[in-house]
Design a protein around this motif. Sequence first.
Motif, PDB file in Angstrom:
ATOM      1  N   LEU A  45       4.425  16.730   1.981  1.00  0.00           N
ATOM      2  CA  LEU A  45       3.661  16.595   0.744  1.00  0.00           C
ATOM      3  C   LEU A  45       3.655  15.143   0.306  1.00  0.00           C
ATOM      4  N   ASP A  46       2.428  14.554   0.223  1.00  0.00           N
ATOM      5  CA  ASP A  46       2.318  13.141  -0.148  1.00  0.00           C
ATOM      6  C   ASP A  46       1.016  12.859  -0.865  1.00  0.00           C
ATOM      7  N   HIS A  47       0.463  13.881  -1.523  1.00  0.00           N
ATOM      8  CA  HIS A  47      -0.815  13.714  -2.224  1.00  0.00           C
ATOM      9  C   HIS A  47      -0.600  13.611  -3.725  1.00  0.00           C
ATOM     10  N   TRP A  48      -1.543  13.989  -4.519  1.00  0.00           N
ATOM     11  CA  TRP A  48      -1.381  13.887  -5.977  1.00  0.00           C
ATOM     12  C   TRP A  48      -0.100  14.585  -6.379  1.00  0.00           C
ATOM     13  N   LYS A  49       0.732  13.894  -7.160  1.00  0.00           N
ATOM     14  CA  LYS A  49       2.085  14.391  -7.426  1.00  0.00           C
ATOM     15  C   LYS A  49       2.066  15.658  -8.278  1.00  0.00           C
ATOM     16  N   ASP A  50       1.014  15.834  -9.075  1.00  0.00           N
ATOM     17  CA  ASP A  50       0.936  17.053  -9.906  1.00  0.00           C
ATOM     18  C   ASP A  50       0.327  18.222  -9.125  1.00  0.00           C
TER      19      ASP A  50
ATOM     20  N   LEU B  23      -4.743  16.736   5.377  1.00  0.00           N
ATOM     21  CA  LEU B  23      -5.756  16.978   4.359  1.00  0.00           C
ATOM     22  C   LEU B  23      -5.915  15.743   3.473  1.00  0.00           C
ATOM     23  N   GLU B  24      -7.141  15.260   3.326  1.00  0.00           N
ATOM     24  CA  GLU B  24      -7.390  14.101   2.458  1.00  0.00           C
ATOM     25  C   GLU B  24      -8.572  14.400   1.549  1.00  0.00           C
ATOM     26  N   PHE B  25      -8.362  14.120   0.267  1.00  0.00           N
ATOM     27  CA  PHE B  25      -9.370  14.410  -0.753  1.00  0.00           C
ATOM     28  C   PHE B  25     -10.413  13.297  -0.830  1.00  0.00           C
TER      29      PHE B  25
ATOM     30  N   ALA C 149       8.915  16.453   0.787  1.00  0.00           N
ATOM     31  CA  ALA C 149       8.073  15.879  -0.270  1.00  0.00           C
ATOM     32  C   ALA C 149       8.395  14.413  -0.510  1.00  0.00           C
ATOM     33  N   ASP C 150       7.370  13.557  -0.484  1.00  0.00           N
ATOM     34  CA  ASP C 150       7.531  12.136  -0.768  1.00  0.00           C
ATOM     35  C   ASP C 150       7.467  11.903  -2.280  1.00  0.00           C
ATOM     36  N   ASN C 151       8.042  10.798  -2.739  1.00  0.00           N
ATOM     37  CA  ASN C 151       7.877  10.309  -4.121  1.00  0.00           C
ATOM     38  C   ASN C 151       8.453  11.209  -5.209  1.00  0.00           C
ATOM     39  N   VAL C 152       9.528  11.903  -4.902  1.00  0.00           N
ATOM     40  CA  VAL C 152      10.050  12.837  -5.904  1.00  0.00           C
ATOM     41  C   VAL C 152      10.703  12.102  -7.083  1.00  0.00           C
TER      42      VAL C 152
ATOM     43  N   ALA D 133       0.862  -1.190   0.000  1.00  0.00           N
ATOM     44  CA  ALA D 133       0.000   0.000   0.000  1.00  0.00           C
ATOM     45  C   ALA D 133       0.895   1.235   0.000  1.00  0.00           C
ATOM     46  N   MET D 134       0.366   2.366  -0.453  1.00  0.00           N
ATOM     47  CA  MET D 134       1.200   3.543  -0.712  1.00  0.00           C
ATOM     48  C   MET D 134       1.467   4.419   0.523  1.00  0.00           C
ATOM     49  N   ASN D 135       1.806   3.750   1.653  1.00  0.00           N
ATOM     50  CA  ASN D 135       2.261   4.487   2.837  1.00  0.00           C
ATOM     51  C   ASN D 135       3.710   4.891   2.596  1.00  0.00           C
TER      52      ASN D 135
ATOM     53  N   LEU E 252      11.258   3.294  -2.860  1.00  0.00           N
ATOM     54  CA  LEU E 252       9.797   3.240  -2.840  1.00  0.00           C
ATOM     55  C   LEU E 252       9.392   2.271  -1.733  1.00  0.00           C
ATOM     56  N   GLU E 253       8.439   2.655  -0.944  1.00  0.00           N
ATOM     57  CA  GLU E 253       8.009   1.874   0.227  1.00  0.00           C
ATOM     58  C   GLU E 253       7.892   0.381  -0.088  1.00  0.00           C
ATOM     59  N   TYR E 254       8.521  -0.424   0.753  1.00  0.00           N
ATOM     60  CA  TYR E 254       8.416  -1.889   0.717  1.00  0.00           C
ATOM     61  C   TYR E 254       8.972  -2.494  -0.578  1.00  0.00           C
TER      62      TYR E 254
ATOM     63  N   ALA F 232     -10.150  19.096  -1.083  1.00  0.00           N
ATOM     64  CA  ALA F 232      -9.025  19.224  -2.006  1.00  0.00           C
ATOM     65  C   ALA F 232      -8.090  20.320  -1.503  1.00  0.00           C
ATOM     66  N   SER F 233      -6.792  20.051  -1.578  1.00  0.00           N
ATOM     67  CA  SER F 233      -5.790  21.005  -1.069  1.00  0.00           C
ATOM     68  C   SER F 233      -5.983  22.385  -1.702  1.00  0.00           C
ATOM     69  N   GLY F 234      -6.292  22.408  -2.990  1.00  0.00           N
ATOM     70  CA  GLY F 234      -6.460  23.696  -3.679  1.00  0.00           C
ATOM     71  C   GLY F 234      -7.572  24.534  -3.082  1.00  0.00           C
TER      72      GLY F 234
HETATM   73  O1  77M Z   1      -4.256  11.719  -1.204  1.00  0.00           O
HETATM   74  C1  77M Z   1      -4.805  12.078  -2.207  1.00  0.00           C
HETATM   75  C2  77M Z   1      -5.197  11.031  -3.227  1.00  0.00           C
HETATM   76  S1  77M Z   1      -3.817  10.614  -4.223  1.00  0.00           S
HETATM   77  C3  77M Z   1      -2.749   9.605  -3.248  1.00  0.00           C
HETATM   78  C4  77M Z   1      -1.376  10.213  -3.369  1.00  0.00           C
HETATM   79  N1  77M Z   1      -0.249   9.274  -3.331  1.00  0.00           N
HETATM   80  C5  77M Z   1       0.137   8.570  -4.403  1.00  0.00           C
HETATM   81  O2  77M Z   1      -0.452   8.634  -5.471  1.00  0.00           O
HETATM   82  C6  77M Z   1       1.316   7.634  -4.242  1.00  0.00           C
HETATM   83  C7  77M Z   1       1.545   6.657  -5.212  1.00  0.00           C
HETATM   84  C8  77M Z   1       2.623   5.749  -5.082  1.00  0.00           C
HETATM   85  C9  77M Z   1       2.859   4.706  -6.105  1.00  0.00           C
HETATM   86  C10 77M Z   1       1.791   4.024  -6.699  1.00  0.00           C
HETATM   87  C11 77M Z   1       2.012   3.041  -7.654  1.00  0.00           C
HETATM   88  C12 77M Z   1       3.316   2.712  -8.013  1.00  0.00           C
HETATM   89  F1  77M Z   1       3.552   1.733  -8.922  1.00  0.00           F
HETATM   90  C13 77M Z   1       4.386   3.374  -7.439  1.00  0.00           C
HETATM   91  C14 77M Z   1       4.149   4.369  -6.492  1.00  0.00           C
HETATM   92  C15 77M Z   1       3.488   5.825  -3.976  1.00  0.00           C
HETATM   93  C16 77M Z   1       3.258   6.821  -3.020  1.00  0.00           C
HETATM   94  O3  77M Z   1       4.068   6.922  -1.923  1.00  0.00           O
HETATM   95  C17 77M Z   1       2.191   7.726  -3.151  1.00  0.00           C
HETATM   96  O4  77M Z   1       2.043   8.685  -2.180  1.00  0.00           O
HETATM   97  C18 77M Z   1      -5.116  13.572  -2.422  1.00  0.00           C
HETATM   98  C19 77M Z   1      -5.411  14.047  -3.684  1.00  0.00           C
HETATM   99  C20 77M Z   1      -5.692  15.403  -3.864  1.00  0.00           C
HETATM  100  C21 77M Z   1      -5.678  16.272  -2.798  1.00  0.00           C
HETATM  101  O5  77M Z   1      -5.940  17.622  -2.953  1.00  0.00           O
HETATM  102  C22 77M Z   1      -5.372  15.774  -1.499  1.00  0.00           C
HETATM  103  O6  77M Z   1      -5.377  16.694  -0.463  1.00  0.00           O
HETATM  104  C23 77M Z   1      -5.090  14.436  -1.318  1.00  0.00           C
END
Ligand code: 77M
Length: 214
Positions: free
Chosen positions: A140-145, A89-91, A168-171, A39-41, A198-200, A118-120
């Motif tokens: 920062l660990d939400h949508w990468k864009d 914050l969680e969307f 920032a995670d996942n850079v 899982a994406m922790n 990448l985790e695990y 949503a963070s925005g």
């Molecule tokens: O939290 C969200 C929903 S998106 C989850 C973000 N995280 C990821 O996508 C994420 C993904 C991966 C990963 C997945 C598949 C792979 F093959 C490899 C890596 C790893 C991670 O560590 C991650 O953090 C949110 C959205 C909008 C908002 O405005 C808000 O506030 C929150």
Amino acid sequence: TRSTRPQRLLKAVQEKAMKGDPQSVISTIDYFCRHSEWAMNVGDEKGSILDSVVCEVSPTTALELGTYCGYSTVRIARLLPPGTQLITLEFNPAFAAVARQVIEYAGLHNKVCLVEGASGDMIPKMREMFGIKTFDFVFLDHWKDRYLPDIKLLEGCQLLRKGSILLADNVICPGTPEYLEYVRNSPHYKSMYYKSHLEYTKVEDGLEKSVFLG
Ligand SMILES: O=C(CSCCNC(=O)c1cc(-c2ccc(F)cc2)cc(O)c1O)c1ccc(O)c(O)c1
Ligand SMILES: [Mg+2]
């Protein structure tokens, strides 16, 4: 109907972790993600780096963007002294519902405020909602864009001060190229990369720590 992965992760916590013990919640989730379902922790390896940065900053006000199941929320909140506030914050409402129960099970609900949205939309409301002046620490660990637009929003809302720390995670994986380019080249930030995985997994990933210079 079939349970979701976050629900199965929560079940593992409720069945195997010690109630009120954040470390056992963290270890239970890491075990579940290594031996049952990925899982994406942020995970244990990057999580140790997160711990060291949180201890170094010892923030009185902290913001987490992207709660997911609450794993990094528990990691951060367990290190915060009483009287400090972690806003997360969680969307996604399904993620938020699980995270609330994980945070509560760890006994950290008094240090954490989970906001759904949503963070925005929510960042501009932080000051009025929480009486926050500025954030000492942002994870920062939400949508990468959303990383880049959201730090520009934090700057624009004057929610950062000279010395505020962004982590920032996942850079690298999934990757945040525009964000990296910005914080590494902007005169307003001093940035450094913590290489990890990448985790695990054995895939390269890392955390980027950036100090806002004002
Ligand atoms: O939290 C969200 C929903 S998106 C989850 C973000 N995280 C990821 O996508 C994420 C993904 C991966 C990963 C997945 C598949 C792979 F093959 C490899 C890596 C790893 C991670 O560590 C991650 O953090 C949110 C959205 C909008 C908002 O405005 C808000 O506030 C929150
Ligand atoms: Mg992540």
